[in-house]
Write a protein that holds these residues in place. Structure first.
Motif, mmCIF file in Angstrom:
data_model
loop_
_atom_site.group_PDB
_atom_site.id
_atom_site.type_symbol
_atom_site.label_atom_id
_atom_site.label_comp_id
_atom_site.label_asym_id
_atom_site.label_seq_id
_atom_site.Cartn_x
_atom_site.Cartn_y
_atom_site.Cartn_z
ATOM 1 N N VAL A 192 3.556 11.764 -5.403
ATOM 2 C CA VAL A 192 3.002 10.620 -6.129
ATOM 3 C C VAL A 192 1.976 9.913 -5.255
ATOM 4 C CG1 VAL A 192 5.019 10.213 -7.596
ATOM 5 C CG2 VAL A 192 4.897 9.144 -5.337
ATOM 6 N N LEU A 193 1.114 9.154 -5.921
ATOM 7 C CA LEU A 193 0.154 8.294 -5.238
ATOM 8 C C LEU A 193 0.257 6.888 -5.823
ATOM 9 C CD1 LEU A 193 -3.041 10.541 -4.999
ATOM 10 C CD2 LEU A 193 -1.504 9.893 -3.137
ATOM 11 N N PRO A 194 -0.051 5.874 -5.022
ATOM 12 C CA PRO A 194 -0.003 4.501 -5.532
ATOM 13 C C PRO A 194 -1.220 4.200 -6.389
ATOM 14 C CG PRO A 194 -0.779 4.508 -3.278
ATOM 15 C CD PRO A 194 -0.416 5.934 -3.596
ATOM 16 N N VAL A 195 -1.015 3.398 -7.399
ATOM 17 C CA VAL A 195 -2.081 2.986 -8.304
ATOM 18 C C VAL A 195 -2.186 1.469 -8.239
ATOM 19 C CG1 VAL A 195 -2.915 2.984 -10.692
ATOM 20 C CG2 VAL A 195 -1.606 4.942 -9.813
ATOM 21 N N GLY A 196 -3.404 0.955 -8.227
ATOM 22 C CA GLY A 196 -3.588 -0.489 -8.260
ATOM 23 C C GLY A 196 -4.375 -1.007 -7.070
ATOM 24 N N HIS A 197 -4.943 -2.188 -7.262
ATOM 25 C CA HIS A 197 -5.754 -2.873 -6.253
ATOM 26 C C HIS A 197 -4.952 -4.026 -5.682
ATOM 27 C CE1 HIS A 197 -9.756 -5.161 -5.277
ATOM 28 N NE2 HIS A 197 -9.104 -4.778 -4.196
ATOM 29 N N ASP A 198 -4.682 -3.985 -4.386
ATOM 30 C CA ASP A 198 -3.917 -5.024 -3.703
ATOM 31 C C ASP A 198 -4.741 -6.310 -3.645
ATOM 32 O OD1 ASP A 198 -2.345 -6.577 -2.068
ATOM 33 O OD2 ASP A 198 -2.185 -5.102 -0.452
ATOM 34 N N LEU A 199 -4.211 -7.379 -4.251
ATOM 35 C CA LEU A 199 -4.909 -8.672 -4.279
ATOM 36 C C LEU A 199 -4.345 -9.662 -3.272
ATOM 37 C CD1 LEU A 199 -5.305 -9.161 -8.147
ATOM 38 C CD2 LEU A 199 -6.907 -8.113 -6.535
ATOM 39 N N GLY A 200 -3.303 -9.255 -2.540
ATOM 40 C CA GLY A 200 -2.733 -10.141 -1.529
ATOM 41 C C GLY A 200 -1.640 -11.042 -2.074
ATOM 42 N N ALA A 201 -1.272 -12.009 -1.259
ATOM 43 C CA ALA A 201 -0.171 -12.920 -1.606
ATOM 44 C C ALA A 201 -0.650 -14.036 -2.528
ATOM 45 C CB ALA A 201 0.431 -13.517 -0.344
ATOM 46 N N ARG A 259 -3.411 -5.542 -9.017
ATOM 47 C CA ARG A 259 -4.062 -5.396 -10.315
ATOM 48 C C ARG A 259 -4.054 -3.943 -10.738
ATOM 49 N NH1 ARG A 259 -8.383 -3.416 -12.067
ATOM 50 N NH2 ARG A 259 -9.294 -3.162 -9.993
ATOM 51 N N VAL A 260 -3.605 -3.711 -11.975
ATOM 52 C CA VAL A 260 -3.629 -2.381 -12.585
ATOM 53 C C VAL A 260 -4.321 -2.521 -13.924
ATOM 54 C CG1 VAL A 260 -2.285 -0.421 -13.414
ATOM 55 C CG2 VAL A 260 -1.493 -1.715 -11.447
ATOM 56 N N GLY A 261 -5.487 -1.895 -14.078
ATOM 57 C CA GLY A 261 -6.254 -2.125 -15.283
ATOM 58 C C GLY A 261 -6.627 -3.597 -15.363
ATOM 59 N N ALA A 262 -6.364 -4.213 -16.505
ATOM 60 C CA ALA A 262 -6.648 -5.640 -16.675
ATOM 61 C C ALA A 262 -5.439 -6.509 -16.370
ATOM 62 C CB ALA A 262 -7.112 -5.896 -18.114
ATOM 63 N N ILE A 310 -2.373 -8.086 -13.957
ATOM 64 C CA ILE A 310 -1.977 -8.426 -12.596
ATOM 65 C C ILE A 310 -0.451 -8.464 -12.554
ATOM 66 C CG2 ILE A 310 -2.002 -10.180 -10.793
ATOM 67 C CD1 ILE A 310 -4.785 -10.944 -11.665
ATOM 68 N N ILE A 311 0.122 -7.663 -11.668
ATOM 69 C CA ILE A 311 1.569 -7.526 -11.566
ATOM 70 C C ILE A 311 2.049 -8.209 -10.298
ATOM 71 C CG2 ILE A 311 3.484 -5.890 -11.381
ATOM 72 C CD1 ILE A 311 1.813 -3.899 -12.947
ATOM 73 N N ASP A 312 3.071 -9.062 -10.432
ATOM 74 C CA ASP A 312 3.677 -9.746 -9.290
ATOM 75 C C ASP A 312 4.795 -8.884 -8.726
ATOM 76 O OD1 ASP A 312 1.990 -11.859 -9.789
ATOM 77 O OD2 ASP A 312 3.496 -13.050 -10.862
ATOM 78 N N LEU A 313 4.765 -8.643 -7.431
ATOM 79 C CA LEU A 313 5.780 -7.821 -6.782
ATOM 80 C C LEU A 313 6.544 -8.647 -5.758
ATOM 81 C CD1 LEU A 313 3.798 -4.511 -6.102
ATOM 82 C CD2 LEU A 313 5.323 -5.033 -8.012
ATOM 83 N N ASP A 314 7.875 -8.487 -5.771
ATOM 84 C CA ASP A 314 8.687 -9.120 -4.734
ATOM 85 C C ASP A 314 8.570 -8.290 -3.454
ATOM 86 O OD1 ASP A 314 10.431 -6.906 -4.877
ATOM 87 O OD2 ASP A 314 11.761 -7.905 -6.297
ATOM 88 N N HIS A 368 9.709 -4.425 -3.728
ATOM 89 C CA HIS A 368 8.820 -3.592 -4.540
ATOM 90 C C HIS A 368 7.452 -3.428 -3.859
ATOM 91 C CE1 HIS A 368 11.790 -4.431 -7.674
ATOM 92 N NE2 HIS A 368 11.279 -3.406 -8.341
ATOM 93 N N PHE A 369 6.965 -4.498 -3.221
ATOM 94 C CA PHE A 369 5.679 -4.386 -2.545
ATOM 95 C C PHE A 369 5.775 -3.463 -1.335
ATOM 96 C CE2 PHE A 369 2.447 -5.951 0.496
ATOM 97 C CZ PHE A 369 1.316 -5.680 -0.255
ATOM 98 N N ALA A 370 6.886 -3.516 -0.628
ATOM 99 C CA ALA A 370 7.067 -2.631 0.523
ATOM 100 C C ALA A 370 7.087 -1.169 0.084
ATOM 101 C CB ALA A 370 8.357 -2.987 1.258
ATOM 102 N N ALA A 371 7.748 -0.894 -1.034
ATOM 103 C CA ALA A 371 7.794 0.483 -1.545
ATOM 104 C C ALA A 371 6.411 0.937 -1.994
ATOM 105 C CB ALA A 371 8.793 0.580 -2.693
ATOM 106 N N TRP A 372 5.695 0.068 -2.680
ATOM 107 C CA TRP A 372 4.335 0.411 -3.133
ATOM 108 C C TRP A 372 3.411 0.636 -1.937
ATOM 109 C CZ3 TRP A 372 -0.457 -2.275 -2.884
ATOM 110 C CH2 TRP A 372 -1.458 -1.757 -3.715
ATOM 111 N N THR A 373 3.542 -0.196 -0.915
ATOM 112 C CA THR A 373 2.742 -0.034 0.296
ATOM 113 C C THR A 373 3.085 1.280 0.987
ATOM 114 O OG1 THR A 373 2.582 -2.433 0.613
ATOM 115 C CG2 THR A 373 2.184 -1.041 2.538
ATOM 116 N N ALA A 374 4.366 1.609 1.063
ATOM 117 C CA ALA A 374 4.795 2.856 1.706
ATOM 118 C C ALA A 374 4.244 4.071 0.980
ATOM 119 C CB ALA A 374 6.315 2.919 1.767
ATOM 120 N N ALA A 375 4.009 3.948 -0.322
ATOM 121 C CA ALA A 375 3.467 5.075 -1.091
ATOM 122 C C ALA A 375 2.059 5.432 -0.649
ATOM 123 C CB ALA A 375 3.478 4.738 -2.581
ATOM 124 N N HIS A 376 1.380 4.527 0.044
ATOM 125 C CA HIS A 376 0.052 4.832 0.576
ATOM 126 C C HIS A 376 0.134 5.791 1.757
ATOM 127 C CE1 HIS A 376 -0.851 1.215 -1.761
ATOM 128 N NE2 HIS A 376 -2.130 1.511 -1.668
#
Length: 207
Positions: free
Chosen positions: A13-22, A37-40, A42-46, A49-57
């Protein structure tokens, strides 16, 4: 839609989305979240979840390669429910089969193009001013800088191949969109690890 369903544990798998920061609510009570941000949307991650998404990079190895990341590998560290939530929110996408992935996602450049050098004219760097973060061939450099103008990665490969043919190129790696896609899939993990590009959902264009 590609990437929105269940994914087998062994599938890369690969991560999808643009990291907008805190984002801090500023009320002194609400915990800050990390926004992607994914498409239009904006998803809030705790933090988990953010650590897992970051690790996917992925993290670069000593030779500069990016390791293969799977749902099972992420789930073993962060929990299966966390990873399933990222897949459900389309923040993780299976890259197999490549054609389906490419038709459902697009590539966006996030860094500055630094060009090539007299010593290595066939290699092009991207990154920050005076700080290269990734190196790629001329064909991939053209794709990296222009893919965001296309509705999806497959369309970008077709358009890049057509432009190469018009410019007089004859090598299949530049003129064949399938070979362009194969090259893109091989370099994508490195681009995402270096954060010089991100993946987004396909841009749907009205007829």
């Amino acid at each position: 839609m590609p990437g929105s369903g269940a994914v087998d544990s062994g599938t890369p798998v690969l991560p999808v989305g643009h990291d907008l920061g805190a984002f801090h609510a500023g009320d002194g009570v609400t915990a800050p979240v990390q926004q992607v941000r994914v498409g239009a949307e904006i998803i809030d991650l705790d933090p988990v979840h953010f650590a897992a998404w970051t690790a996917a990079h992925g993290a670069p190895t000593e030779d500069g390669a990016a390791p293969v990341v799977t749902v099972g590998g992420l789930g073993a560290v962060y929990g299966e429910e966390v990873v399933a939530g990222l897949v459900r929110d389309r923040l993780l996408a299976a890259i197999v089969p490549h054609a389906e992935f490419a038709e459902g996602h697009r590539l966006l450049a996030l860094a500055q193009g630094l060009g090539n050098s007299a010593e290595h004219p066939w290699l092009f760097s991207v990154g920050l001013l005076y700080q290269p973060l990734a190196v790629m061939t001329g064909g991939m450099y053209d794709l990296w800088q222009g893919a965001g103008l296309s509705p999806d990665l497959w369309s970008a490969c077709e358009e890049a191949a057509a432009a190469a043919r018009q410019a007089g190129a004859t090598e299949d790696q530049y003129t064949d969109p399938e070979q362009m896609l194969a090259g893109a899939m091989s370099v994508l993990p490195q681009l995402l690890t270096a954060r010089v590009a991100c993946l987004d959902l396909r841009m749907w264009v009205s007829a």
